[in-house]
Scaffold this motif. Structure first.
Motif, short mmCIF file in Angstrom:
data_model
loop_
_atom_site.label_atom_id
_atom_site.label_comp_id
_atom_site.label_asym_id
_atom_site.label_seq_id
_atom_site.Cartn_x
_atom_site.Cartn_y
_atom_site.Cartn_z
N LEU A 1 0.84 -1.26 -0.02
CA LEU A 1 -0.01 -0.10 -0.16
C LEU A 1 0.78 1.31 -0.05
CD1 LEU A 1 -2.84 -1.10 2.40
CD2 LEU A 1 -2.96 -0.94 -0.01
N GLU A 2 1.91 1.11 0.82
CA GLU A 2 2.80 2.44 0.60
C GLU A 2 3.44 2.82 -0.84
OE1 GLU A 2 4.55 5.62 2.38
OE2 GLU A 2 3.17 4.45 3.30
N GLU A 3 3.75 1.67 -1.50
CA GLU A 3 4.55 1.85 -2.66
C GLU A 3 3.24 2.40 -3.62
OE1 GLU A 3 7.14 -0.61 -4.72
OE2 GLU A 3 8.50 -0.73 -2.82
N LEU A 4 2.05 1.92 -3.37
CA LEU A 4 1.06 2.28 -4.27
C LEU A 4 0.61 3.75 -4.09
CD1 LEU A 4 -1.44 -0.83 -4.43
CD2 LEU A 4 0.22 -0.10 -6.29
N ARG A 5 0.71 4.13 -2.94
CA ARG A 5 0.25 5.35 -2.43
C ARG A 5 1.42 6.42 -3.06
NH1 ARG A 5 -1.99 3.47 2.45
NH2 ARG A 5 -0.14 3.05 3.28
N LYS A 6 2.76 5.96 -3.01
CA LYS A 6 3.65 6.88 -3.28
C LYS A 6 3.95 7.06 -4.65
CE LYS A 6 7.07 6.76 0.75
NZ LYS A 6 8.10 6.11 0.93
N TYR A 7 3.88 5.88 -5.60
CA TYR A 7 3.95 5.73 -6.80
C TYR A 7 3.09 5.36 -7.83
CZ TYR A 7 8.54 5.44 -4.33
OH TYR A 7 9.50 5.44 -3.26
N GLY A 8 2.04 4.83 -7.27
CA GLY A 8 1.02 4.41 -8.21
C GLY A 8 1.20 3.12 -8.66
#
Length: 328
Positions: free
Chosen positions: A307-314
């Motif tokens: 979730l953190e990578e999705l939030r930061k980078y999509g």
């Protein structure tokens, strides 16, 4: 007893007669015969058909199995022999796993468990009337954002589709404790399969980013997923409303149907949109090559990391690199 491949010219009518009371399996049997999407083997005892085994291709790596025994030949071990026969077939194939589905609590589960199958999930079938969905105020507010577009899938959408669908369903399966754990990596064969089915697939773009995806066949919403970091923002409601209305306008069915995994919170959304539970089926799985598939996305092993990578980078950074290097 002996087992042989079906002679569609001579034996197909006899199988149809055996399945008169099992309408669901009868329809599946006819589809497999018409499409050539599987293999059917008959078990003979005393020169009459005692039962049959059907392996239906789902993907290049997965098949669905059905076993049917004629009532007068049950409890003689014929079903077990057919499953042993299927083990030999699958060992020579590309299939990594095989699933079977049946109505929950019918007593069939013990038979499959005894033959090496494990419970994978329970699937709830839901249906609603063919009345169009009127958008609520929240959905209307979302649509005022001119960056929201819902359209058919394009080949260039592949990475975005994969991010929404495969990551989303991986996290859902993990949250529900569905085992074995696995993750679908990016693949050229998957990309080709999606492109061939683009007319049934839809994506929701929000300011140029794919936020949700869906698939419809006839009167059924076959798949619905929202990017995991964008949950609870109204995109799921808007997407499923669009798919319901699309089905009704194009196909005019008596009912619209959707399946949902037992324990998936999305069931409450579907109920709010008029769906009601009509049945529950159990799916069992047998894995033949348990180490051949990834257990999780590369470099991300927890939900928080993903979730953190999705939030930061999509996206997941390692997958983006693989996509650029391999698919573009």
């Amino acid at each position: 007893m002996y087992i042989k491949k079906i002679d569609t010219f001579r034996e197909i009518d006899e199988i149809k007669n055996m399945l008169v009371k099992d309408l669901s399996l009868g329809k599946t049997f006819e589809k497999v015969i018409e499409s050539g999407s599987g293999e059917i083997y008959l078990s003979y005892e005393e020169n009459e058909i005692a039962g049959f085994l059907m392996l239906k291709r789902v993907t290049a790596l997965q098949a669905a199995i059905s076993v049917f025994i004629n009532e007068k030949h049950r409890y003689k071990g014929i079903g077990t022999e057919l499953l042993r026969f299927s083990d030999k077939l699958i060992a020579k194939s590309s299939y990594e796993s095989v699933t079977c589905e049946f109505t929950k609590d019918t007593g069939v589960a013990h038979f499959f468990e005894k033959n090496g199958y494990d419970l994978y999930c329970h699937i709830i079938e839901m249906e609603r009337s063919n009345t169009l969905v009127a958008l609520e105020e929240g959905s209307k507010e979302l649509l005022k954002d001119t960056g929201i577009v819902i359209r058919n899938y394009r080949d260039s959408d592949y990475f975005g589709w994969h991010t929404v669908s495969d990551i989303g369903f991986y996290l859902l399966r993990e949250s529900l404790g569905m085992k074995p754990s696995y993750y679908n990596q990016l693949s050229k064969s998957e990309r080709e399969r999606l492109a061939c089915d683009s007319s049934n697939r839809y994506v929701m773009e929000v300011k140029g980013v794919i936020a949700a995806v869906g698939v419809i066949y006839a009167n059924k919403i076959h798949l619905l997923a929202v990017r995991p970091d964008l949950h609870r923002q109204g995109y799921g409601r808007l997407m499923v409303s669009f798919l319901i209305n699309k089905i009704i306008k194009v196909n005019s069915p008596e009912k619209v149907t959707i399946d949902v995994l037992f324990g998936n919170p999305a069931k409450y959304l579907y109920e709010q949109l008029g769906f009601q539970e009509v049945s529950c089926h159990s799916t069992y799985i047998k894995c033949y090559k348990p180490d051949s598939r990834s257990k999780a996305p590369e470099g991300c092993h927890t939900e928080n990391e993903i979730l953190e990578e999705l939030r930061k980078y999509g996206m997941l950074r390692k997958e983006k690199a693989a996509y650029i290097n391999t698919f573009i």
